[in-house]
Design an enzyme around this catalytic site. Structure first.
Site, PDB file in Angstrom:
ATOM      1  N   CYS A  39      15.018  25.432  35.940  1.00 46.35           N
ATOM      2  CA  CYS A  39      16.011  24.981  34.979  1.00 46.35           C
ATOM      3  C   CYS A  39      17.444  24.882  35.485  1.00 46.35           C
ATOM      4  O   CYS A  39      18.010  23.789  35.604  1.00 46.35           O
ATOM      5  CB  CYS A  39      15.942  25.892  33.766  1.00 46.35           C
ATOM      6  SG  CYS A  39      15.847  27.659  34.203  1.00 46.35           S
ATOM      7  N   HIS A 102      23.508  27.253  30.804  1.00 50.71           N
ATOM      8  CA  HIS A 102      22.735  27.679  31.966  1.00 50.71           C
ATOM      9  C   HIS A 102      23.432  27.494  33.321  1.00 50.71           C
ATOM     10  O   HIS A 102      22.793  27.568  34.371  1.00 50.71           O
ATOM     11  CB  HIS A 102      21.387  26.954  31.984  1.00 50.71           C
ATOM     12  CG  HIS A 102      20.221  27.897  32.109  1.00 50.71           C
ATOM     13  ND1 HIS A 102      20.328  29.169  32.625  1.00 50.71           N
ATOM     14  CD2 HIS A 102      18.910  27.739  31.795  1.00 50.71           C
ATOM     15  CE1 HIS A 102      19.146  29.740  32.601  1.00 50.71           C
ATOM     16  NE2 HIS A 102      18.274  28.912  32.096  1.00 50.71           N
ATOM     17  N   ASP A 249      14.042  19.238  32.353  1.00 49.68           N
ATOM     18  CA  ASP A 249      14.700  19.815  33.528  1.00 49.68           C
ATOM     19  C   ASP A 249      13.730  20.399  34.560  1.00 49.68           C
ATOM     20  O   ASP A 249      14.146  20.796  35.651  1.00 49.68           O
ATOM     21  CB  ASP A 249      15.741  20.866  33.117  1.00 49.68           C
ATOM     22  CG  ASP A 249      15.127  22.028  32.364  1.00 49.68           C
ATOM     23  OD1 ASP A 249      13.941  21.937  31.976  1.00 49.68           O
ATOM     24  OD2 ASP A 249      15.825  23.032  32.161  1.00 49.68           O
ATOM     25  N   ASN A 250      12.454  20.460  34.207  1.00 49.10           N
ATOM     26  CA  ASN A 250      11.419  20.829  35.181  1.00 49.10           C
ATOM     27  C   ASN A 250      10.063  20.529  34.570  1.00 49.10           C
ATOM     28  O   ASN A 250       9.969  20.209  33.379  1.00 49.10           O
ATOM     29  CB  ASN A 250      11.517  22.297  35.629  1.00 49.10           C
ATOM     30  CG  ASN A 250      11.707  23.307  34.531  1.00 49.10           C
ATOM     31  OD1 ASN A 250      12.665  24.062  34.508  1.00 49.10           O
ATOM     32  ND2 ASN A 250      10.770  23.322  33.571  1.00 49.10           N
TER      33      ASN A 250
END
Lengths: 483, 483
Positions: A39, A102, A249-250
């Site tokens: 992330c 994040h 994001d992943n």
């Protein structure tokens, strides 16, 4: 969310009518990648247009280790990095982030210090609940100050899976869009919701509505929310003036499947790995009146391209004083062009693999260690390809493992080293690697040091709420990144 | 062809625009099954509406063994079976089979003995080339007589993969449809092309056009052909009066992947197995003006339902003197109804698994033997689920392995025996099994005896062509079915 989680990408229960409709009205990008199998680095890359190894979102505590920003992380996004909202701000855009930031939670890393005008969301993952003695619960911010904490003020019921956070984030998005439309201000909305991350949750109205269990409920709620956002743009009459991009994001966290993790469709392994399942992401571009409906592209794309593409949409140039890895996708999205460019698959400080065209060469392979695996930590459940999904870090620098992702999207059949096809493809890719490494200047690694004193004990605004906690003594250590 | 081979089902290269368009104009059936993980039994089931264990298309030479009709098979479709064309004939339909018959090649099994008026195609798979001494090449028939043999008169270039067979079959279909339309005769066309079976081939114009290699070329040619057939129906003005169904007779043969075999998307294993990858098939129903465009159904369907559904379309009743396993899908396809019914997964003479709703219980698991597997015969390449993809035949009769196919379409996470969910679902499914077994009368097994004397040495018509070969002495033996 994984490539295989959307109906348009082949999820067998086909429960995402709004995202599928978005794809039918816009462009489906089938070969789109995150910048990292995890992330934080992927998000830092999205907002800077640069690989994590350049912008500092990686660790050197170990070789090829994934790292992110838990709440005891000391680092964050460096001031020297230029973020997309900082640049858009200069062109008159109002920028808002809704959801998970994040990129570091200490004061200097705050999103409003990096170009955003508004924030509604949290700095870290919604892990917990914590006891506020060993570890505080994650705060939710409105702009500069916290307004409460997960579990305490914003409920997440870990037993039933009920939480209305996505609804809060949706309402916040709709309100922001209305406000911007009313004031005729251009805007950049980074709608970075927490769902479908584990612990998975959904609002009451979605609980139990999916064939896929709780994870599917969360996907359905996101699908519904995206539909409402697009409809809102249409109802306000600004859909033809608003570029929307949906991605992840992943890859899906297969370790959390099947109840807390999703699907990477036909691809190998999941989140944390540099196999296709770890980094190929669902991607849809939508801009009625500009993108031909029902378009499909095989352009190799990256979340970093959203940086350059957004700048291009705003009539801005990317910064020229640094290496930008993202490219402007507008010729792809608007005119169906194909731009020749490689995809670099990094895990921490190591370039694990490179894709050029339909060929992917692995220079290193690793799922995770035997030690972890024997404890049941499995990033490739049910999948095992001899010599590929290895549990020791295997170097293939001199004879990379080569796959043809057209014939073999699942990375199950390495090409023979002796074949002419292998020789030709590896020669080409190795040239790209040499070029890439020759000019690479790694950034100062931000994800090396952890300290329990920096956790969210007393975020700004805690006084007003009576929610300030006492931080323990500072005790900086190397963060432990097991995989 | 596998579930994952079509763009509409999530194939990453999205190279099937015509089939995807067919789905967009018709109904996508996501939970549709073959009647067997292998070709002949599945086709016998399609045409009889009955499970192979009833219509005789199975073997008792070994436990749970797949069997089919190679050219030394002695058996074939019994006269006692009532085939779909036999019934349609009585309602005035002209019936044609184009392509592979596969229900026995001795005179009494000829398709024109079983209700078809016309045939253009072959009785067996296009394996070869053979030397005509040990084994003759497979003949191609026009109606009652052979008109040549594969490799000799109908070229298949095993080196380049070039063969124009699909084009021949396409032209034959278009001509038949034109003829029927001109004569105002209702028709049933069973377009049972050989492609994409290994050895994979495509016509020159499709060779090298797919990202997926030769297999993808073959898929593209099928896609193109289906598009041309549908267009032809439209141009003749009979599309609103013609029901079209596209499906496959077993899952993709992963053992032949990636160059000669396809994709089962997110499902476990492939052809030859009773995991989802072996029996879940792509399925599209098309009937403009009747099926709402873009419909999606989760009805548990089977190729056997095409028997009952076709009869229903023709205003006929299924035979009442025997057990019919197929159901009439018209309420599903036309009105979106859901009919509660289980799916039985047989491998040879054994009921391996049963699906009811989203639950699938495995009573036996087996991929193939250790002996075969150690020779590189792998029906689950890259996939390995402990205790599930077993290499010995494992009985789970007392505690079936249970999967929830919504949360876990890949059959990777068996439910805990101790859970209430397990107890409830298994109790329900075991009731269905009991009911099924109580009334099951197995047919005389047709796939037990092989004899080299019955091979295609001297098919009818061979004299005219000077292509009669001398059969060896009769030497009937038990056929060998290794998996």
């Amino acid at each position: 969310m994984g490539w295989g989680d959307l109906g348009a990408f082949g999820e067998p229960s086909k429960e995402t009518p709004n995202l599928d409709q978005m794809a039918a009205e816009g462009m489906l990008l089938l070969d789109f990648y995150t910048a990292s199998p995890l992330c934080s680095p992927s998000r830092a890359a999205l907002l800077t247009g640069r690989l994590p190894v350049r912008n500092g979102f990686y660790t050197t505590n170990g070789h090829a280790r994934n790292a992110y920003t838990p709440q005891d992380i000391v680092g964050g996004i460096p001031d020297s990095e230029l973020l997309l909202p900082e640049l858009l701000k200069k062109a008159g855009y109002t920028n808002k982030i809704i959801g998970k930031w994040h990129l570091g939670h200490r004061p200097q890393f705050h999103p409003l210090q990096h170009g955003f005008h508004e924030w509604f969301g949290s700095p870290n993952c919604h892990f917990g609940p914590y006891d506020n003695r060993e570890r505080p619960n994650i705060p939710l911010y409105r702009d500069w100050e916290m307004i409460g904490r997960y579990y305490e003020d914003f409920k997440i019921d870990l037993k039933t899976g009920e939480a209305n956070l996505t609804q809060l984030y949706l309402q916040e998005a709709l309100d922001f869009i209305s406000k911007q439309q009313a004031s005729q201000q251009p805007f950049f909305l980074y709608w970075a919701i927490d769902a479908t991350h584990a612990p998975v949750y959904a609002s009451k109205q979605f609980l139990g509505t999916s064939q896929r269990g709780l994870y599917g409920d969360a996907v359905r709620e996101i699908d519904d929310s995206v539909g409402k956002i697009l409809k809102h743009l249409q109802q306000l009459g600004i859909s033809e003036n608003t570029f929307v991009f949906f991605t992840s994001d992943n890859g899906a966290a297969l370790i959390s499947a099947p109840t807390q993790g999703g699907s990477n469709g036909p691809f190998l392994c999941g989140k944390q790995t540099t196999f296709e399942g770890g980094m190929r992401a669902p991607a849809i571009a939508w801009w009625p009146g500009h993108i031909p409906a029902g378009a499909v592209s095989h352009q190799l794309g990256s979340v970093m391209d959203l940086f350059s593409t957004s700048l291009s949409l705003a009539g801005l140039q990317p910064p020229s004083d640094r290496q930008i890895d993202g490219i402007d996708l507008l010729p792809v999205i608007l005119q169906g062009k194909l731009i020749d460019r490689p995809i670099f698959y990094y895990r921490g400080n190591e370039l694990m693999a490179v894709r050029a065209g339909l060929y992917k060469a692995h220079y290193w392979t690793w799922s995770n260690s035997w030690e972890e695996h024997s404890k049941g930590i499995d990033f490739c459940p049910g999948q095992s390809v001899a010599g590929v999904t290895t549990h020791t870090q295997e170097e293939h620098t001199y004879l990379p493992l080569l796959f043809h992702l057209g014939r073999d999207p699942g990375e199950k059949y390495p090409l023979s080293f002796a074949s002419e096809e292998y020789q030709r493809a590896v020669e080409h890719i190795s040239g790209l690697v040499q070029q890439h490494k020759a000019t690479l200047v790694p950034g100062q690694p931000q994800l090396n040091v952890c300290d329990q004193a920096v956790m969210n004990w007393s975020p700004p605004g805690c006084e007003k709420l009576g929610k300030c906690l006492k931080a323990p003594e500072s005790d900086p250590k190397k963060c432990s990144w097991p995989h």
